[in-house]
Design a protein around this motif. Structure first.
Motif, short mmCIF file in Angstrom:
data_model
loop_
_atom_site.label_atom_id
_atom_site.label_comp_id
_atom_site.label_asym_id
_atom_site.label_seq_id
_atom_site.Cartn_x
_atom_site.Cartn_y
_atom_site.Cartn_z
N ILE A 242 0.77 -1.24 0.02
CA ILE A 242 -0.08 -0.20 -0.16
C ILE A 242 0.78 1.24 -0.04
O ILE A 242 1.79 1.24 0.77
CB ILE A 242 -0.84 -0.07 1.27
CG1 ILE A 242 -1.59 -1.30 1.53
CG2 ILE A 242 -1.86 1.30 1.23
CD1 ILE A 242 -2.52 -1.38 2.73
N THR A 267 -4.51 0.16 7.50
CA THR A 267 -3.95 -1.17 7.74
C THR A 267 -4.94 -2.19 7.66
O THR A 267 -4.53 -3.35 7.39
CB THR A 267 -3.01 -0.99 8.80
OG1 THR A 267 -3.61 -0.74 10.03
CG2 THR A 267 -1.90 0.01 8.66
N GLY A 270 -5.87 -3.25 4.25
CA GLY A 270 -4.68 -3.78 3.81
C GLY A 270 -4.65 -5.20 4.11
O GLY A 270 -4.56 -6.08 3.12
N TYR A 278 2.31 -1.36 4.22
CA TYR A 278 1.88 0.02 4.27
C TYR A 278 2.88 0.99 4.29
O TYR A 278 3.62 1.36 5.31
CB TYR A 278 0.51 0.15 5.38
CG TYR A 278 0.00 1.65 5.04
CD1 TYR A 278 0.11 2.14 3.78
CD2 TYR A 278 -0.43 2.34 5.98
CE1 TYR A 278 -0.52 3.67 3.71
CE2 TYR A 278 -1.26 3.41 6.19
CZ TYR A 278 -1.30 4.21 4.76
OH TYR A 278 -1.82 5.21 4.52
#
Length: 341
Positions: A242, A267, A270, A278
């Motif tokens: 990410i 997060t 993600g 990230y």
């Protein structure tokens, strides 16, 4: 074998990037198609079953017969269908020869590239020289649980997130036309407030096009407080990474620190998408400034950020500096120096 692709070679560009062992959205044809800082060029060196690609931006040097190469905004650098640690020495030396010949034949003076902190691109480029240590980038490791992740937050960061929970902040996926207008308004005001250079002042079409591709996934996420949009970000999801591409907060809500709440939430998204990391990025100019400290409050995982600053033609490089009255040994951290001011 050497191949040179430009934007009309869309299918070839997409194919080489898509078959790479490691790449990010910064390498894609679509992202390069949005660039206005130069003409996108993809250099490919292919040998047997292995290839190395290098996406760059060609820029004419004013009042000269020469050009130079730079990279897109963000982290790019070379890619390959093998990880750089798996490419043999002969292949890398052959790439060096082929790429140097390309640079000389096309009358390039210098190359500037921001390397990707997750990939070992320096293993290839250190053969040319010119690897420059720029600082650190802050990364959140999504392989640990959310509870383990939060244990590494500074207390002030966790307090801000709890504050957002108590206030009832919400986050909405606004990857649509209305969300784009909201993001542009917040981001532009934010950049003006912090005195950002024109380099960071993208137009609405740029933001819209960032989202309009199948080469990677990009989302707009907006924080709301009492039905008021107070912060917004564009994030990308590519190959397990990410990227916190762009973000802004309304000035009157800065004291609520909504972007801390936003980062923590991202997060969690993600993990749902199977992402591994990230990347929050570094400080302004990748210095250890207040922005870096803000990001460091989330994680102690800091990766090295490097740039490649390669002078292809030292004689012409010095002449360009002389023409502008610039001392070659100046302490200014800028490359190439002949484009300074």
């Amino acid at each position: 074998m050497v191949k040179i692709f430009t934007l009309p070679n869309k299918e070839e560009w997409i194919s080489y990037v898509g078959n790479a062992a490691e790449y990010d959205f910064y390498h894609t044809w679509h992202y390069h198609s949005l660039e206005t800082a130069g003409t996108p060029v993809l250099f490919i060196y292919e040998q047997a079953e292995t290839y190395i690609g290098f996406p760059l931006l060609r820029r004419k040097i004013p009042v000269s017969d020469y050009s130079d190469l730079t990279c897109v905004y963000g982290f790019s650098g070379p890619f390959s269908n093998k990880k750089f640690g798996e490419i043999d020495e002969v292949m890398m030396e052959n790439f060096k020869t082929a790429f140097n010949n390309f640079l000389i034949n096309e009358k390039y003076v210098s190359v500037f590239v921001r390397l990707h902190p997750f990939y070992k691109q320096q293993k290839l480029l250190e053969k040319f020289g010119g690897i420059h240590e720029n600082g650190k980038t802050v990364v959140l490791d999504l392989s640990v649980t959310i509870d383990e992740q939060r244990k590494k937050y500074r207390q002030s960061t966790m307090d801000a997130i709890k504050h957002a929970w108590r206030k009832g902040f919400t986050i909405v996926d606004e990857t649509n036309a209305a969300g784009m207008k909201t993001f542009v308004e917040i981001y532009t005001d934010n950049m003006k407030r912090v005195g950002a250079t024109s380099y960071y002042m993208f137009n609405e079409n740029y933001f819209s096009e960032i989202l309009n591709t199948s080469e990677y996934e990009a989302r707009i996420l907006t924080v709301y407080y009492n039905d008021v949009s107070i912060a917004s970000t564009i994030v990308t999801f590519t190959n397990g990474i990410i990227q916190a591409h762009l973000v802004g907060t309304r000035a009157e809500y800065l004291h609520h620190s909504p972007t801390k709440f936003l980062a923590d939430y991202i997060t969690q998204i993600g993990r749902e998408k199977g992402m591994k990391y990230y990347n929050l990025g570094g400080g302004l100019g990748f210095k250890n400034d207040k922005l870096f400290e803000w990001k460091s409050a989330f994680s102690d995982l800091h990766l090295d950020f490097k740039t490649w600053r390669y002078i292809v033609n030292p004689e012409v490089y010095r002449k360009l500096l002389q023409d502008k009255g610039i001392e070659e040994n100046t302490e200014v951290d800028f490359f190439p120096l002949y484009r300074y001011a």
